[in-house]
Design a protein around this motif. Sequence first.
Motif, PDB file in Angstrom:
ATOM      1  N   ILE A  54       0.841  -1.189   0.000  1.00  0.00           N
ATOM      2  CA  ILE A  54       0.000   0.000   0.000  1.00  0.00           C
ATOM      3  C   ILE A  54       0.879   1.242   0.000  1.00  0.00           C
ATOM      4  CG2 ILE A  54      -1.631   1.359   1.370  1.00  0.00           C
ATOM      5  CD1 ILE A  54      -2.908  -1.228   2.253  1.00  0.00           C
ATOM      6  N   ASP A  55       0.605   2.127  -0.933  1.00  0.00           N
ATOM      7  CA  ASP A  55       1.323   3.393  -1.037  1.00  0.00           C
ATOM      8  C   ASP A  55       0.282   4.507  -1.190  1.00  0.00           C
ATOM      9  OD1 ASP A  55       2.689   5.662  -1.790  1.00  0.00           O
ATOM     10  OD2 ASP A  55       4.078   4.621  -3.125  1.00  0.00           O
ATOM     11  N   PRO A  56       0.223   5.443  -0.264  1.00  0.00           N
ATOM     12  CA  PRO A  56      -0.808   6.481  -0.317  1.00  0.00           C
ATOM     13  C   PRO A  56      -0.810   7.299  -1.608  1.00  0.00           C
ATOM     14  CG  PRO A  56       0.244   6.468   1.837  1.00  0.00           C
ATOM     15  CD  PRO A  56       1.036   5.531   0.970  1.00  0.00           C
ATOM     16  N   SER A  57       0.298   7.305  -2.349  1.00  0.00           N
ATOM     17  CA  SER A  57       0.346   8.095  -3.587  1.00  0.00           C
ATOM     18  C   SER A  57      -0.094   7.302  -4.811  1.00  0.00           C
ATOM     19  CB  SER A  57       1.774   8.612  -3.814  1.00  0.00           C
ATOM     20  OG  SER A  57       2.661   7.531  -4.079  1.00  0.00           O
ATOM     21  N   ALA A  58      -0.425   6.027  -4.648  1.00  0.00           N
ATOM     22  CA  ALA A  58      -0.644   5.151  -5.802  1.00  0.00           C
ATOM     23  C   ALA A  58      -1.966   5.387  -6.507  1.00  0.00           C
ATOM     24  CB  ALA A  58      -0.546   3.690  -5.371  1.00  0.00           C
ATOM     25  N   SER A  59      -2.942   5.963  -5.854  1.00  0.00           N
ATOM     26  CA  SER A  59      -4.268   6.146  -6.447  1.00  0.00           C
ATOM     27  C   SER A  59      -4.622   7.618  -6.562  1.00  0.00           C
ATOM     28  CB  SER A  59      -5.325   5.404  -5.618  1.00  0.00           C
ATOM     29  OG  SER A  59      -5.072   4.024  -5.573  1.00  0.00           O
ATOM     30  N   HIS A  60      -3.624   8.430  -6.960  1.00  0.00           N
ATOM     31  CA  HIS A  60      -3.836   9.874  -6.948  1.00  0.00           C
ATOM     32  C   HIS A  60      -4.827  10.324  -8.011  1.00  0.00           C
ATOM     33  CE1 HIS A  60      -0.479   9.182  -9.755  1.00  0.00           C
ATOM     34  NE2 HIS A  60      -0.934  10.228 -10.418  1.00  0.00           N
ATOM     35  N   TYR A  61      -5.144   9.454  -8.995  1.00  0.00           N
ATOM     36  CA  TYR A  61      -6.139   9.806 -10.000  1.00  0.00           C
ATOM     37  C   TYR A  61      -7.566   9.703  -9.443  1.00  0.00           C
ATOM     38  CZ  TYR A  61      -2.572   9.594 -13.669  1.00  0.00           C
ATOM     39  OH  TYR A  61      -1.463   9.806 -14.444  1.00  0.00           O
ATOM     40  N   CYS A  62      -7.730   9.012  -8.347  1.00  0.00           N
ATOM     41  CA  CYS A  62      -9.067   8.743  -7.828  1.00  0.00           C
ATOM     42  C   CYS A  62      -9.611   9.939  -7.049  1.00  0.00           C
ATOM     43  CB  CYS A  62      -9.048   7.540  -6.887  1.00  0.00           C
ATOM     44  SG  CYS A  62      -8.806   5.991  -7.722  1.00  0.00           S
ATOM     45  N   PRO A  63     -10.848  10.327  -7.312  1.00  0.00           N
ATOM     46  CA  PRO A  63     -11.452  11.385  -6.494  1.00  0.00           C
ATOM     47  C   PRO A  63     -11.648  10.924  -5.051  1.00  0.00           C
ATOM     48  CG  PRO A  63     -13.072  10.422  -7.990  1.00  0.00           C
ATOM     49  CD  PRO A  63     -11.743   9.863  -8.381  1.00  0.00           C
ATOM     50  N   LEU A  64     -11.932   9.626  -4.897  1.00  0.00           N
ATOM     51  CA  LEU A  64     -12.068   9.038  -3.568  1.00  0.00           C
ATOM     52  C   LEU A  64     -11.277   7.735  -3.543  1.00  0.00           C
ATOM     53  CD1 LEU A  64     -15.909   9.526  -2.934  1.00  0.00           C
ATOM     54  CD2 LEU A  64     -14.038  10.788  -1.851  1.00  0.00           C
ATOM     55  N   PHE A  65     -10.150   7.740  -2.864  1.00  0.00           N
ATOM     56  CA  PHE A  65      -9.368   6.509  -2.757  1.00  0.00           C
ATOM     57  C   PHE A  65      -9.542   5.900  -1.371  1.00  0.00           C
ATOM     58  CE2 PHE A  65      -6.558  10.176  -2.153  1.00  0.00           C
ATOM     59  CZ  PHE A  65      -6.101   9.962  -0.861  1.00  0.00           C
ATOM     60  N   HIS A  66      -9.375   4.596  -1.323  1.00  0.00           N
ATOM     61  CA  HIS A  66      -9.645   3.881  -0.076  1.00  0.00           C
ATOM     62  C   HIS A  66      -8.864   2.573  -0.093  1.00  0.00           C
ATOM     63  CE1 HIS A  66     -11.517   1.976   3.263  1.00  0.00           C
ATOM     64  NE2 HIS A  66     -12.270   1.180   2.557  1.00  0.00           N
ATOM     65  N   PRO A  67      -7.870   2.434   0.759  1.00  0.00           N
ATOM     66  CA  PRO A  67      -7.076   1.192   0.801  1.00  0.00           C
ATOM     67  C   PRO A  67      -7.875   0.051   1.425  1.00  0.00           C
ATOM     68  CG  PRO A  67      -6.352   2.681   2.533  1.00  0.00           C
ATOM     69  CD  PRO A  67      -7.385   3.430   1.735  1.00  0.00           C
ATOM     70  N   LYS A  68      -8.689  -0.592   0.617  1.00  0.00           N
ATOM     71  CA  LYS A  68      -9.614  -1.601   1.138  1.00  0.00           C
ATOM     72  C   LYS A  68      -8.905  -2.698   1.918  1.00  0.00           C
ATOM     73  CE  LYS A  68     -12.871  -0.973  -2.730  1.00  0.00           C
ATOM     74  NZ  LYS A  68     -12.079  -0.088  -3.584  1.00  0.00           N
ATOM     75  N   THR A  69      -7.730  -3.123   1.411  1.00  0.00           N
ATOM     76  CA  THR A  69      -7.054  -4.261   2.044  1.00  0.00           C
ATOM     77  C   THR A  69      -6.557  -3.937   3.444  1.00  0.00           C
ATOM     78  OG1 THR A  69      -4.998  -3.598   0.951  1.00  0.00           O
ATOM     79  CG2 THR A  69      -6.354  -5.255  -0.152  1.00  0.00           C
ATOM     80  N   SER A  70      -6.432  -2.657   3.775  1.00  0.00           N
ATOM     81  CA  SER A  70      -5.973  -2.301   5.123  1.00  0.00           C
ATOM     82  C   SER A  70      -7.005  -2.660   6.183  1.00  0.00           C
ATOM     83  CB  SER A  70      -5.658  -0.804   5.192  1.00  0.00           C
ATOM     84  OG  SER A  70      -6.831  -0.035   5.042  1.00  0.00           O
ATOM     85  N   LEU A  71      -8.244  -2.889   5.759  1.00  0.00           N
ATOM     86  CA  LEU A  71      -9.311  -3.226   6.706  1.00  0.00           C
ATOM     87  C   LEU A  71      -9.605  -4.716   6.749  1.00  0.00           C
ATOM     88  CD1 LEU A  71     -11.786  -0.298   5.892  1.00  0.00           C
ATOM     89  CD2 LEU A  71     -10.076  -0.411   7.708  1.00  0.00           C
TER      90      LEU A  71
END
Length: 404
Positions: A43-60
Motif C-alpha cells: 500500500i502506497d498512499p500516492s498510488a491512487s492519486h487519479y481517484c477522487p475518492l481513494f480507499h485502501p480496502k485491504t488495510s481493513l
Amino acid sequence: MVYNQFSFFSFSISVFFFYFIHTSSLPQRSKHFPSKIQADLTIDPSASHYCPLFHPKTSLWNVNRDCCSWDGETCDEMTDHVIELDLSCSQLVGKIDSNSSLFQLSHLQRLDLTHNNFSNFHISPEFGRFSNLTHLNLSVSSFSGQIPSQISYLSKLQSLRLNPSSETNLRLAAHDFELLLQNLTQLTELDLTAINISSTIPLNFSSHLTTLRFLYLSNCNFRGPIPESLSNLTCLEYLFLDVNTLNGTIPSGIFCLPSVIDLALSNNHFSGQLEDFKSNSLRWIDLRNNQLQGHLPNSIQNLVNQTWLDLSFNNFCGHMDVSLFSDLKHLWRLDLSYNSISLTNENKVNVTWPESLDTLLLAACDVKELEDLRSAKHLRDLALSNNKLQGRIPDWAWSNWMFS
C-alpha cells in the motif's frame, strides 16, 4: 504516522488471495496462512492519486473475520466462492505475475483493479484463465507492454476496460485485436482508449458484437476508413473514435444509429460532405479538426436532444441560418469556428437562442450583426474573433454578457 499505519499492511495481497482459496464453508473457515509470502503488492498512499475518492480496502481486511465480509470482496451465497473482487482505488503498488494467488480464484465473475500502480509490469497471460469473468477493469493501473492474446479467451466478458495510465504504454497487436472482436461476442462495453493498436478497423468489426453499447477507441492509432459495418451496431449508444488518423467519408449509417447518444470523431482526417442527421437520440456530436466540407445539413434543427455540437476547424461552406438552432432547447455548447460558413438571418426574424446555451464559439463565421445574438443571454463563453463586426458594441451586449 498515517503512512506507518498503511505500511503495516505492506505484506503481500497474495496472503488474502490464499485465504479466499483455502477457506472452507462457513462457519468452520480455516484461518491458516502460509508462513512465508513474498511481499509483491504493498500500500502506497500516492498510488491512487487519479481517484477522487481513494480507499485502501485491504488495510481493513481482518483474518479473524469471514473473508466474505471483507471490503471489496463478494461471495456466492450458496457456495461461498469469491465471485467479485473490487480493489479499485486501493493504493496498491507492485506486480501481479503469473504466480499470483489471484489466478486461483477461478470462480471470479467481476474483477476491478483500476486506479492502482502495478509498476509498468505487463498484463499477465494468466488473466485468460478466468473463464467465468463477465467484467474486467484494469484501467489506469500502470500496466504496460503488450496485451496478451489470452484476454480473448474470456468469452463470457460483457465489459472490458483496459485504457492505460497517461505515463504508460499499452499495445495490442492487430491480430489479437481481431481475435478479441471475434471471441468476445457478449460484450456490451469495450474501452481500449489510448492503447496502441496501429491498424485499420477490421471490415467485419460488427459481425460478432451485436450487443455492443459502449465503444471507446480514442487515440488508438487507427488509420484508414470507418468500415460501413459499424452502422450495423444498432445497440450502440456511445461511439468514440477521436484522435486517430482515420480518413475517407463518414458512413451515413453512423448518423442513423437508433440509440446513439454520444458521437466523437474529432481529430481525424475525414473528408467529404456531412450526411443528414437521422438519429433523434444524439446528444453529443464532436467532429472538430477534420477536413469535412460542403454545406451543413438543415437536419441539424432536428437534433432536439443535442447538448454539445462542435463542428469547428473543418472546411464547411455556404450560408447557415441562425434560426436552425432555435428549437435545440438543451443545447449547451455550439462551436462553428474556423470554417468557411457565413452565419445569416435571411428572413430577418427575431432569433431565439436556447436558454440553455452556455458556450457559443463563432470565430471566423462571417458574423456581421450582433443583433442576431441578442437573445443568447446566459453565455459564459463567447468567441467572435475574425468576423465582420463594425461600429459600437450596443449596451444590451454588455448587460447580457458581462455578468453571465
